[in-house]
Motif scaffolding. Structure first.
Motif, PDB file in Angstrom:
ATOM      1  N   HIS A 253      29.371  35.345  86.028  1.00 31.82           N
ATOM      2  CA  HIS A 253      28.731  35.666  87.306  1.00 31.82           C
ATOM      3  C   HIS A 253      27.307  35.103  87.367  1.00 31.82           C
ATOM      4  N   LYS A 254      26.597  35.204  86.246  1.00 31.54           N
ATOM      5  CA  LYS A 254      25.216  34.726  86.212  1.00 31.54           C
ATOM      6  C   LYS A 254      25.145  33.223  86.461  1.00 31.54           C
ATOM      7  N   GLU A 255      26.113  32.489  85.923  1.00 33.77           N
ATOM      8  CA  GLU A 255      26.120  31.030  86.074  1.00 33.77           C
ATOM      9  C   GLU A 255      26.440  30.583  87.495  1.00 33.77           C
ATOM     10  N   THR A 256      27.136  31.424  88.253  1.00 36.11           N
ATOM     11  CA  THR A 256      27.551  31.046  89.617  1.00 36.11           C
ATOM     12  C   THR A 256      26.916  31.929  90.681  1.00 36.11           C
ATOM     13  N   LEU A 257      25.854  32.649  90.337  1.00 38.00           N
ATOM     14  CA  LEU A 257      25.243  33.621  91.240  1.00 38.00           C
ATOM     15  C   LEU A 257      24.540  32.956  92.419  1.00 38.00           C
ATOM     16  N   ASP A 258      24.827  33.460  93.611  1.00 37.37           N
ATOM     17  CA  ASP A 258      24.080  33.097  94.816  1.00 37.37           C
ATOM     18  C   ASP A 258      23.418  34.371  95.315  1.00 37.37           C
ATOM     19  N   PRO A 259      22.106  34.514  95.102  1.00 37.80           N
ATOM     20  CA  PRO A 259      21.421  35.762  95.476  1.00 37.80           C
ATOM     21  C   PRO A 259      21.570  36.137  96.944  1.00 37.80           C
ATOM     22  N   ASP A 260      21.832  35.165  97.798  1.00 36.42           N
ATOM     23  CA  ASP A 260      21.972  35.458  99.227  1.00 36.42           C
ATOM     24  C   ASP A 260      23.387  35.895  99.606  1.00 36.42           C
ATOM     25  N   ASN A 261      24.327  35.714  98.701  1.00 30.96           N
ATOM     26  CA  ASN A 261      25.725  36.044  99.000  1.00 30.96           C
ATOM     27  C   ASN A 261      26.395  36.722  97.802  1.00 30.96           C
ATOM     28  N   PRO A 262      26.006  37.962  97.500  1.00 33.23           N
ATOM     29  CA  PRO A 262      26.627  38.667  96.368  1.00 33.23           C
ATOM     30  C   PRO A 262      28.109  38.908  96.627  1.00 33.23           C
ATOM     31  N   ARG A 263      28.916  38.696  95.582  1.00 37.65           N
ATOM     32  CA  ARG A 263      30.366  38.799  95.712  1.00 37.65           C
ATOM     33  C   ARG A 263      30.917  40.156  95.307  1.00 37.65           C
ATOM     34  N   ASP A 264      30.176  40.888  94.460  1.00 39.33           N
ATOM     35  CA  ASP A 264      30.723  42.123  93.893  1.00 39.33           C
ATOM     36  C   ASP A 264      29.608  42.925  93.228  1.00 39.33           C
ATOM     37  N   TYR A 265      30.005  43.975  92.540  1.00 36.22           N
ATOM     38  CA  TYR A 265      29.049  44.878  91.900  1.00 36.22           C
ATOM     39  C   TYR A 265      28.197  44.151  90.861  1.00 36.22           C
ATOM     40  N   ILE A 266      28.819  43.310  90.057  1.00 35.68           N
ATOM     41  CA  ILE A 266      28.064  42.614  89.007  1.00 35.68           C
ATOM     42  C   ILE A 266      26.994  41.709  89.623  1.00 35.68           C
ATOM     43  N   ASP A 267      27.339  40.979  90.668  1.00 32.43           N
ATOM     44  CA  ASP A 267      26.350  40.137  91.341  1.00 32.43           C
ATOM     45  C   ASP A 267      25.164  40.967  91.819  1.00 32.43           C
ATOM     46  N   CYS A 268      25.443  42.104  92.441  1.00 30.25           N
ATOM     47  CA  CYS A 268      24.368  42.958  92.957  1.00 30.25           C
ATOM     48  C   CYS A 268      23.485  43.485  91.835  1.00 30.25           C
ATOM     49  N   PHE A 269      24.103  43.827  90.700  1.00 31.91           N
ATOM     50  CA  PHE A 269      23.323  44.316  89.562  1.00 31.91           C
ATOM     51  C   PHE A 269      22.434  43.198  89.020  1.00 31.91           C
ATOM     52  N   LEU A 270      22.975  41.979  88.912  1.00 34.93           N
ATOM     53  CA  LEU A 270      22.181  40.843  88.431  1.00 34.93           C
ATOM     54  C   LEU A 270      21.002  40.570  89.349  1.00 34.93           C
ATOM     55  N   ILE A 271      21.214  40.654  90.642  1.00 38.57           N
ATOM     56  CA  ILE A 271      20.121  40.428  91.608  1.00 38.57           C
ATOM     57  C   ILE A 271      19.038  41.483  91.417  1.00 38.57           C
ATOM     58  N   ARG A 272      19.455  42.738  91.299  1.00 35.63           N
ATOM     59  CA  ARG A 272      18.481  43.817  91.111  1.00 35.63           C
ATOM     60  C   ARG A 272      17.764  43.675  89.772  1.00 35.63           C
ATOM     61  N   LEU A 273      18.476  43.264  88.754  1.00 37.72           N
ATOM     62  CA  LEU A 273      17.872  43.048  87.429  1.00 37.72           C
ATOM     63  C   LEU A 273      16.777  41.989  87.516  1.00 37.72           C
ATOM     64  N   ASN A 274      17.056  40.897  88.210  1.00 39.52           N
ATOM     65  CA  ASN A 274      16.052  39.828  88.354  1.00 39.52           C
ATOM     66  C   ASN A 274      14.852  40.293  89.163  1.00 39.52           C
ATOM     67  N   GLN A 275      15.098  41.122  90.165  1.00 35.94           N
ATOM     68  CA  GLN A 275      14.006  41.621  91.005  1.00 35.94           C
ATOM     69  C   GLN A 275      13.078  42.545  90.231  1.00 35.94           C
ATOM     70  N   GLU A 276      13.624  43.287  89.274  1.00 34.39           N
ATOM     71  CA  GLU A 276      12.833  44.308  88.584  1.00 34.39           C
ATOM     72  C   GLU A 276      12.580  43.970  87.118  1.00 34.39           C
ATOM     73  N   LYS A 277      12.735  42.702  86.762  1.00 27.09           N
ATOM     74  CA  LYS A 277      12.623  42.336  85.347  1.00 27.09           C
ATOM     75  C   LYS A 277      11.233  42.584  84.773  1.00 27.09           C
ATOM     76  N   ASP A 278      10.221  42.654  85.625  1.00 29.78           N
ATOM     77  CA  ASP A 278       8.856  42.878  85.138  1.00 29.78           C
ATOM     78  C   ASP A 278       8.395  44.322  85.306  1.00 29.78           C
ATOM     79  N   LEU A 279       9.300  45.196  85.740  1.00 33.97           N
ATOM     80  CA  LEU A 279       8.940  46.601  85.934  1.00 33.97           C
ATOM     81  C   LEU A 279       9.336  47.401  84.697  1.00 33.97           C
ATOM     82  N   PRO A 280       8.381  47.949  83.965  1.00 42.66           N
ATOM     83  CA  PRO A 280       8.691  48.676  82.720  1.00 42.66           C
ATOM     84  C   PRO A 280       9.608  49.877  82.932  1.00 42.66           C
ATOM     85  N   ALA A 281       9.527  50.508  84.098  1.00 41.55           N
ATOM     86  CA  ALA A 281      10.319  51.718  84.335  1.00 41.55           C
ATOM     87  C   ALA A 281      11.714  51.427  84.886  1.00 41.55           C
ATOM     88  N   SER A 282      12.037  50.157  85.077  1.00 44.36           N
ATOM     89  CA  SER A 282      13.338  49.826  85.643  1.00 44.36           C
ATOM     90  C   SER A 282      14.459  50.082  84.634  1.00 44.36           C
TER      91      SER A 282
END
Length: 493
Positions: A253-282
């Motif tokens: 999923h990570k290799e084929t991820l399009d942040p603008d068009n999430p396909r499923d739960y894993i895509d959405c989790f990866l997008i959120r992970l990237n958005q909060e990668k610098d937040l210690p409390a995430s």
């Protein structure tokens, strides 16, 4: 009085004071009462090893609906009856949101994921999981269409048996698992996919082992069990295979991820992970993603598929009920209509049957154990921090004050005098409160659509006839494990 007698008397007084002190919490309130036990072992030797909940229910008749039980080194507080469980999980929901660190489960997920987490980790992951699954159709029309499509695949595979006996277990788990796979992985798997079948075998074996006496020994003495031989080592090894599969899916999923068009739960989790990668409390980390996907994959496969398998057994055990359900379905849908959720209101007996299957099956008699993350004041007792709390769903689904036929299988439990479907607030097979099952709406939809589509098209029987079927569990703890059986499906269209 001699010196030795004085010392003995002093020791006895000290022991009595110690026992009184141990029976009181930090606020001077007593612990709930419970059966006396042995040093170190507690009540372990008194418990029915194949069905511990039966021992707890029997003790509750003597010690009341809030009861303390000691199993090995661990203290449990057991809650029985609808009013008691509701008061805890719903009325005092904030106090009872803690989830026990069950050693067997914790060994698999290493403290990560949604199922047995607490605090901020649980809050973040549950909120995200519920909203994401709903966005991808859980409980909505889109999900209904996926289940209808999967039903067609299942019906085709059943027709291919050509009215010869077969074990329905993996026919059902393949279909049910594909629904959660569509949500989580964005795809369904072929029923002939050897890797998919291997994963389903692992899930089934793991859940069955989790309800065995050996698994309960592991939960009570995890450090000791790590050094002893046994099936638990095989289970942990096999679960590693499942985690490897999920890790590969995440990488794909990570290799084929399009942040603008999430396909499923894993895509959405990866997008959120990237958005909060610098937040210690995430809490959006790879470890939590792997564990949560594992939670969803297992829970979304075995609970519903086992419920349908048990429903088949009850339909064969009670031929008159099978005939009634079939006739009602055909009267509403005909032989070829595609079942829809909106049909439920026109199928009151079928709906009552499905609810009664869940009530009578009582799949998770203990629920998933809760935990006192702080001292809890409940009904005049103190439940000390660190106590495992068992809200006994079995006692709710068998509460004689709530059900006219508490101990027998009877769809009339959910029908009024006019034959209309009747709700009952004590129907909580998915638990209640803030830790209730996140997939409840999905499971309800699957049960109705899969069962209606099958009973509409097939007559169900078993080679040995109704008397050969034993609807009692072989053993039960974490969940109930039922015997395998052979099914014959004969087309009626």
């Amino acid at each position: 009085m001699s010196g030795s007698s004085i010392l003995l008397l002093a020791a006895l007084v000290l022991l009595l004071l110690l026992l009184v002190w141990k029976r009181r919490g930090s606020r001077g309130l007593p612990l709930p009462p419970g059966p006396p036990g042995l040093p170190l072992l507690g009540n372990l030797l008194q418990v029915d090893k194949k069905a511990p909940f039966t021992s707890f229910l029997e003790w509750s008749k003597q010690y009341g609906p809030v009861m303390t039980v000691h199993l090995g080194p661990q203290r449990f507080v057991v809650l029985t009856g609808y009013q008691t469980v509701k008061e805890a999980l719903v009325d005092q929901a904030d106090d009872f949101t803690g989830r026990a660190p069950v050693p067997f489960l914790n060994r698999i997920v290493e403290g990560h994921g949604l199922a047995i987490s607490n605090g901020e980790r649980w809050k973040q992951l549950r909120r995200f999981t519920l909203s994401t699954l709903r966005d991808f159709g859980m409980g909505r029309k889109r999900m209904e269409q996926w289940i209808q499509e999967e039903s067609r695949h299942l019906l085709d595979s059943l027709r291919d048996t050509k009215a010869t006996p077969f074990n329905p277990a993996f026919f059902l788990s393949r279909a049910v698992s594909n629904v959660i796979c569509a949500l989580v992985f964005g795809e369904r798997f072929s029923y002939d996919d050897a890797n998919f079948l291997r994963l389903l075998h692992i899930i089934a074996a793991t859940l069955r082992f989790a309800s065995s006496p050996m698994a309960q020994l592991y939960n009570l003495f995890p450090r000791l069990m790590e050094y002893l031989p046994g099936q638990h080592h095989t289970v942990f090894h096999n679960m590693g295979e499942l985690k490897v599969f999920i890790t590969k899916e995440i990488r794909r999923h990570k290799e084929t991820l399009d942040p603008d068009n999430p396909r499923d739960y894993i895509d959405c989790f990866l997008i959120r992970l990237n958005q909060e990668k610098d937040l210690p409390a995430s809490e959006f980390t790879y470890d939590n993603m792997i564990a949560t996907v594992l939670n969803l994959f297992i829970a979304g496969t075995e609970s519903t598929s086992n419920t349908i398998r048990y429903a088949f057994m009850l339909l064969m055990k009670h031929p008159e009920i099978q005939e009634h359900v079939h006739e009602e379905i055909v009267s509403v849908l005909g032989q070829h209509g595609v079942p829809k959720m909106e049909d439920r209101k026109s199928l009151p007996f079928t709906d009552a049957f499905i609810h009664e299957v869940q009530r009578y099956m009582d799949f998770a008699p203990f629920s998933v154990p809760h935990y006192a993350t702080k001292n809890i004041l409940f009904r005049g007792y103190i439940i000390p921090k660190g106590t495992v709390i068992i809200p006994m769903l079995h006692s709710v689904l068998r509460d004689e004050n709530q059900w006219e036929s508490a101990w027998t299988f009877n769809p009339d439990n959910f029908l009024d005098e006019n034959g209309n479907f009747k709700k009952n607030t004590a129907f909580i097979p998915f638990s209640a409160g803030k830790r209730s099952c996140v997939g409840e709406s999905l499971a309800r939809m699957e049960l109705l659509l899969f069962l209606v589509s099958i009973v509409q098209k097939f007559h169900l029987s078993t080679p040995g006839g109704p008397s050969s079927l034993d609807t009692r569990p072989e053993f039960s703890s974490f969940v109930k494990a039922y015997a395998q059986y052979e099914l014959i499906v004969t087309p009626v269209d």
